[in-house]
Design a protein around this motif. Structure first.
Motif, PDB file in Angstrom:
ATOM      1  N   THR A   1       3.446  -6.656  -8.781  1.00  0.00           N
ATOM      2  CA  THR A   1       4.399  -7.648  -8.769  1.00  0.00           C
ATOM      3  C   THR A   1       5.240  -7.532  -7.577  1.00  0.00           C
ATOM      4  N   GLY A   2       4.729  -6.752  -6.713  1.00  0.00           N
ATOM      5  CA  GLY A   2       5.389  -6.808  -5.367  1.00  0.00           C
ATOM      6  C   GLY A   2       6.902  -6.546  -5.372  1.00  0.00           C
ATOM      7  N   GLN A   3       7.649  -7.372  -4.801  1.00  0.00           N
ATOM      8  CA  GLN A   3       9.134  -7.015  -4.526  1.00  0.00           C
ATOM      9  C   GLN A   3       9.882  -6.839  -6.046  1.00  0.00           C
ATOM     10  N   ASP A   4       9.458  -7.725  -6.798  1.00  0.00           N
ATOM     11  CA  ASP A   4      10.102  -7.672  -8.225  1.00  0.00           C
ATOM     12  C   ASP A   4      10.097  -6.411  -8.676  1.00  0.00           C
ATOM     13  N   ALA A   5       8.816  -5.571  -8.631  1.00  0.00           N
ATOM     14  CA  ALA A   5       8.743  -4.086  -8.826  1.00  0.00           C
ATOM     15  C   ALA A   5       9.779  -3.345  -8.347  1.00  0.00           C
ATOM     16  N   VAL A   6      10.218  -3.822  -7.001  1.00  0.00           N
ATOM     17  CA  VAL A   6      11.084  -2.881  -6.267  1.00  0.00           C
ATOM     18  C   VAL A   6      12.601  -3.251  -6.661  1.00  0.00           C
TER      19      VAL A   6
ATOM     20  N   GLY B   1       3.549  -5.004  -1.118  1.00  0.00           N
ATOM     21  CA  GLY B   1       5.033  -4.983  -0.671  1.00  0.00           C
ATOM     22  C   GLY B   1       5.534  -3.764  -1.682  1.00  0.00           C
ATOM     23  N   ALA B   2       5.174  -3.629  -2.754  1.00  0.00           N
ATOM     24  CA  ALA B   2       5.717  -2.674  -3.874  1.00  0.00           C
ATOM     25  C   ALA B   2       5.609  -1.132  -2.991  1.00  0.00           C
TER      26      ALA B   2
END
Ligand code: GDP
Length: 296
Positions: A225-230, A257-258
């Motif tokens: 989930t990339g930046q959402d996870a961050v 990204g994550a």
């Protein structure tokens, strides 16, 4: 893992190697490309900015430009800075040095892989000669309790007998008493997740934390989930002050990204990574090896 990212880095470096001697402009151009590669991989833009600045500062030095293998030197700097971004040189061991039973709390959004990871962590710790008790504290989804019981049966690891509808704080406290009386040295708390963060969930997690004082509070993040996870990790961390991150689904085709942003944004180390659905697919995280893998 990160195939796309690896391919793009390879293309940038191939071009760099093709120059033979490097000028400052060659390096600047390569860094502009690195910046784009990272942004496309869904790395947080501020993280990218700082990363490129750090590489630039080291790579523009005369030592690099005058060296016999300048491209190689630049690549080495990128690798070292990627590793540093992911926490190289910092402590990321699980810390279970407390009086048993030691509570370890897993938290995160629904679907991130929390329940699966609880099972994996129990197996991981049993292989280190610990004796964990799994505790289902997600009372809203009976399926979650059942899922953990199934995992426990499969592994031959005991699961505390909690019932849907009981108070999760009470469940955790009872599980701690039970563990103390029955020789378990570690409690793995599988807490409730939601599709989105909400105040009620956070309130409950804070109450569990305040009552149990877990030695480790691990945020489970889905790498896909990339930046959402961050972003989600950041808000869990602000409310719970987590001690580390477990990044799941790294076996999939996550963009990177994550993995590359989460430590820089939250300030908390990635401690473990999930590399598959099987129970033994959990490993310690090594930033240097990950950087090496990313660069191919
Ligand atoms: P929870 O809602 O956070 O408790 O998530 P679950 O533990 O139920 O996991 C959601 C889905 O992700 C399940 O289908 C798991 O098998 C899967 N999953 C969890 N960890 C990993 C992983 O590291 N790799 C892969 N490929 N799948 C995973």
């Amino acid at each position: 893992m990160f195939d796309n990212l690896t391919e793009k880095f390879e293309a940038v470096f191939k071009k760099l190697r093709g120059h033979g001697r490097l000028t400052e402009e060659n390096i600047q151009e390569a860094l502009r490309e690195v910046r784009l590669v990272l942004l496309e991989a869904d790395v947080n833009f501020r993280v990218v900015k700082d990363f490129v600045a750090a590489v630039r500062e080291r790579a523009i030095g005369q030592d690099v430009l005058k060296s016999l293998t300048p491209a190689q030197q630049v690549i080495k700097i990128v690798r070292e800075e990627l590793a540093r971004l992911m926490g190289e040189g910092e402590e990321n061991d699980l810390d279970l040095a407390a009086r048993p039973p030691v509570p370890v709390m897993l938290c995160g959004l629904q679907g991130a892989g929390k329940t699966t990871t609880c099972g994996k962590l129990a197996l991981y710790l049993r292989r280190q000669k610990r004796n964990p008790l799994l505790v289902p504290a997600d009372i809203y989804r009976p399926a979650a309790i059942e899922q953990l019981k199934t995992v426990g049966r499969q592994l031959g690891i005991e699961v505390f007998d909690s019932q849907p509808g009981e108070d999760p704080v009470r469940i955790c406290e009872q599980a701690r008493e039970y563990a103390a009386l029955n020789g378990f040295d570690t409690l793995i708390l599988d807490t409730a997740g939601r599709l989105h963060i909400d105040e009620e969930l956070m309130g409950e997690l804070v109450r569990i934390r305040d009552s149990l004082e877990p030695r480790e509070i691990l945020f489970v993040a889905d790498a896909m989930t990339g930046q959402d996870a961050v972003t989600v990790a950041d808000s869990f961390n602000q409310q719970l002050d987590v001690t580390g991150v477990i990044l799941t689904k790294l076996d999939g085709d996550a963009r990177g990204g994550a993995a590359l942003s989460i430590r820089a944004v939250t300030g908390k180390p990635i401690k473990l990574v999930g590399l598959g659905e099987k129970m033994d697919a959990l490993e310690r995280f090594h930033p240097d090896r990950m950087a090496q893998r990313i660069l191919g």
